[in-house]
Design a protein around this motif. Structure first.
Motif, PDB file in Angstrom:
ATOM      1  N   PHE A 278       0.854  -1.180   0.000  1.00 18.27           N
ATOM      2  CA  PHE A 278       0.000   0.000   0.000  1.00 18.27           C
ATOM      3  C   PHE A 278       0.893   1.234   0.000  1.00 18.27           C
ATOM      4  O   PHE A 278       1.793   1.355   0.828  1.00 18.27           O
ATOM      5  CB  PHE A 278      -0.915   0.021   1.221  1.00 18.27           C
ATOM      6  N   VAL A 279       0.647   2.150  -0.937  1.00 19.79           N
ATOM      7  CA  VAL A 279       1.465   3.359  -1.017  1.00 19.79           C
ATOM      8  C   VAL A 279       0.591   4.541  -1.419  1.00 19.79           C
ATOM      9  O   VAL A 279      -0.321   4.418  -2.239  1.00 19.79           O
ATOM     10  CB  VAL A 279       2.637   3.171  -2.020  1.00 19.79           C
ATOM     11  N   GLU A 280       0.873   5.681  -0.818  1.00 22.53           N
ATOM     12  CA  GLU A 280       0.119   6.904  -1.082  1.00 22.53           C
ATOM     13  C   GLU A 280       0.962   7.847  -1.925  1.00 22.53           C
ATOM     14  O   GLU A 280       2.178   7.934  -1.745  1.00 22.53           O
ATOM     15  CB  GLU A 280      -0.249   7.580   0.245  1.00 22.53           C
ATOM     16  N   SER A 281       0.332   8.565  -2.847  1.00 26.90           N
ATOM     17  CA  SER A 281       1.034   9.573  -3.629  1.00 26.90           C
ATOM     18  C   SER A 281       0.580  10.969  -3.201  1.00 26.90           C
ATOM     19  O   SER A 281      -0.463  11.131  -2.558  1.00 26.90           O
ATOM     20  CB  SER A 281       0.794   9.380  -5.131  1.00 26.90           C
ATOM     21  N   GLU A 282       1.381  11.988  -3.565  1.00 28.45           N
ATOM     22  CA  GLU A 282       1.098  13.347  -3.139  1.00 28.45           C
ATOM     23  C   GLU A 282      -0.204  13.900  -3.726  1.00 28.45           C
ATOM     24  O   GLU A 282      -0.730  14.898  -3.240  1.00 28.45           O
ATOM     25  CB  GLU A 282       2.264  14.262  -3.523  1.00 28.45           C
ATOM     26  N   LYS A 283      -0.742  13.286  -4.769  1.00 34.68           N
ATOM     27  CA  LYS A 283      -1.986  13.740  -5.383  1.00 34.68           C
ATOM     28  C   LYS A 283      -3.207  13.027  -4.795  1.00 34.68           C
ATOM     29  O   LYS A 283      -4.253  12.931  -5.419  1.00 34.68           O
ATOM     30  CB  LYS A 283      -1.920  13.557  -6.897  1.00 34.68           C
ATOM     31  N   GLN A 284      -3.027  12.521  -3.566  1.00 32.14           N
ATOM     32  CA  GLN A 284      -4.115  11.944  -2.778  1.00 32.14           C
ATOM     33  C   GLN A 284      -4.670  10.658  -3.387  1.00 32.14           C
ATOM     34  O   GLN A 284      -5.868  10.395  -3.325  1.00 32.14           O
ATOM     35  CB  GLN A 284      -5.227  12.976  -2.546  1.00 32.14           C
ATOM     36  N   TYR A 285      -3.792   9.883  -3.973  1.00 36.34           N
ATOM     37  CA  TYR A 285      -4.151   8.544  -4.424  1.00 36.34           C
ATOM     38  C   TYR A 285      -3.543   7.519  -3.467  1.00 36.34           C
ATOM     39  O   TYR A 285      -2.417   7.693  -2.992  1.00 36.34           O
ATOM     40  CB  TYR A 285      -3.629   8.275  -5.840  1.00 36.34           C
ATOM     41  N   LEU A 286      -4.296   6.460  -3.194  1.00 39.20           N
ATOM     42  CA  LEU A 286      -3.785   5.336  -2.426  1.00 39.20           C
ATOM     43  C   LEU A 286      -3.795   4.117  -3.335  1.00 39.20           C
ATOM     44  O   LEU A 286      -4.827   3.781  -3.922  1.00 39.20           O
ATOM     45  CB  LEU A 286      -4.645   5.071  -1.189  1.00 39.20           C
ATOM     46  N   TYR A 287      -2.642   3.466  -3.458  1.00 39.69           N
ATOM     47  CA  TYR A 287      -2.491   2.312  -4.334  1.00 39.69           C
ATOM     48  C   TYR A 287      -2.358   1.035  -3.514  1.00 39.69           C
ATOM     49  O   TYR A 287      -1.717   1.035  -2.450  1.00 39.69           O
ATOM     50  CB  TYR A 287      -1.230   2.450  -5.197  1.00 39.69           C
ATOM     51  N   ALA A 288      -2.959  -0.029  -4.009  1.00 38.18           N
ATOM     52  CA  ALA A 288      -2.735  -1.367  -3.468  1.00 38.18           C
ATOM     53  C   ALA A 288      -2.128  -2.194  -4.587  1.00 38.18           C
ATOM     54  O   ALA A 288      -2.740  -2.384  -5.636  1.00 38.18           O
ATOM     55  CB  ALA A 288      -4.041  -1.987  -2.986  1.00 38.18           C
ATOM     56  N   LEU A 289      -0.904  -2.668  -4.382  1.00 40.14           N
ATOM     57  CA  LEU A 289      -0.151  -3.340  -5.438  1.00 40.14           C
ATOM     58  C   LEU A 289       0.196  -4.760  -5.019  1.00 40.14           C
ATOM     59  O   LEU A 289       0.595  -5.003  -3.875  1.00 40.14           O
ATOM     60  CB  LEU A 289       1.140  -2.580  -5.738  1.00 40.14           C
ATOM     61  N   THR A 290       0.072  -5.676  -5.945  1.00 35.35           N
ATOM     62  CA  THR A 290       0.523  -7.044  -5.705  1.00 35.35           C
ATOM     63  C   THR A 290       1.479  -7.429  -6.830  1.00 35.35           C
ATOM     64  O   THR A 290       1.397  -6.920  -7.940  1.00 35.35           O
ATOM     65  CB  THR A 290      -0.641  -8.044  -5.675  1.00 35.35           C
ATOM     66  N   THR A 291       2.424  -8.316  -6.518  1.00 36.29           N
ATOM     67  CA  THR A 291       3.394  -8.733  -7.518  1.00 36.29           C
ATOM     68  C   THR A 291       3.872 -10.130  -7.226  1.00 36.29           C
ATOM     69  O   THR A 291       3.950 -10.547  -6.065  1.00 36.29           O
ATOM     70  CB  THR A 291       4.599  -7.767  -7.568  1.00 36.29           C
TER      71      THR A 291
END
Length: 297
Positions: A278-291
């Protein structure tokens, strides 16, 4: 305001606080049964499932700085001074005064709390708040301390990374690696990883140092954008936000395993749970990433 989102779908599960003027000053800290949240000068303990408040305590009118740290039976916060609070009841067990303004999270290991205060690093007994040792340096500490079994690592405003003996407070080594450090380092497998955050530096990069002697093992990147988020190490992989992307790097060599483009720079450390990043960006997006390209346990 604190939002709880479903980890699978990103849908909202609950929201805590209806005060539009409330300011969440820290990242929450989650245990198996309690979510600790600092809002302005108040620490609240919430039920992670429902957001219901278990208890809250207000400190001396100062905003809480940094995330709460849970160690033994206590949750420790910094807000001018350092406060040891009983996890279950919310009672303030002890208060340790500092000579300056503490602005970072405490770090905890083996019954000891480590906290930075301007040019001082202080070790505190978590049971009663008494001073174990205090050490001074010639520059101002700016990052949260990070501690492994024997050593405390802290970044300074002059771009120095310092390693200090966790038991006695003696400086083991100091390495000036860049113009400025803002985010806490990460340490694992005998390697310390830290990013350069020089505002006017054209050569910001992520650096890996040998934890024993401070020698540089590798660096990654070369950009004018400052690195403001702390790296995270999982198994043999460094996860770090950098120039609008999230990178996975081999901790031994610095080789890139993969990267993902983000909408804006990452300003906070990635969080990893249940094989999801889980990572947040400065443009107020929250990402959930799997790999499948790395091992996350």
């Amino acid at each position: 305001v604190v939002f709880a989102l479903d980890a699978e779908t990103g849908s909202q599960r609950w929201v805590y606080t209806d005060d539009e003027n409330a300011h969440t000053t820290t990242s929450p800290t989650l245990t198996e049964v309690i979510l600790f949240v600092g809002i302005d000068d108040t620490l609240s303990a919430l039920d992670p499932e429902t957001g219901a408040e278990k208890w809250s305590v207000t400190i001396d009118g100062r905003s809480i700085h940094g995330s709460p740290t849970v160690i033994d039976d206590f949750v420790v916060i910094s807000g001018g001074n350092v406060y040891g609070i009983n996890q279950m009841s919310g009672d303030i067990a002890w208060v340790t005064e500092t000579s300056g303004e503490t602005t970072t999270s405490p770090a905890g290991l083996g019954g000891t709390i480590y906290i930075v205060d301007d040019t001082e690093l202080q070790a505190i007994d978590v049971q009663d708040g008494s001073d174990i040792w205090t050490t001074n340096v010639d520059f101002e500490f700016v990052t949260t301390p990070v501690v492994d079994d024997t050593t405390v690592f802290v970044g300074g405003e002059d771009g120095s990374l310092v390693a200090i003996d966790a038991n006695g407070g003696q400086t083991r080594w100091t390495k000036e690696i860049c113009n400025e450090i803002e985010a806490a380092p990460a340490v694992a497998n005998g390697v310390v990883v830290v990013g350069n955050a020089g505002l006017w530096d054209e050569h910001n990069a992520l650096y890996a140092l040998d934890a024993q002697d401070g020698s540089i093992k590798w660096s990654f990147g070369d950009t004018r954008f400052s690195i403001q988020s702390a790296p995270v190490v999982v198994d043999e992989t460094v996860i770090s936000g950098y120039e609008g992307r999230l990178y996975a790097l081999d901790i031994s060599s610095g080789d890139e395993n993969w990267s993902v483009k983000l909408r804006g720079n990452s300003l906070s450390a990635p969080a990893i749970a249940n094989k999801t990043i889980f990572v947040e960006s400065e443009k107020q997006y929250l990402y959930a990433l799997t790999t499948d390209t790395m091992s996350i346990s």
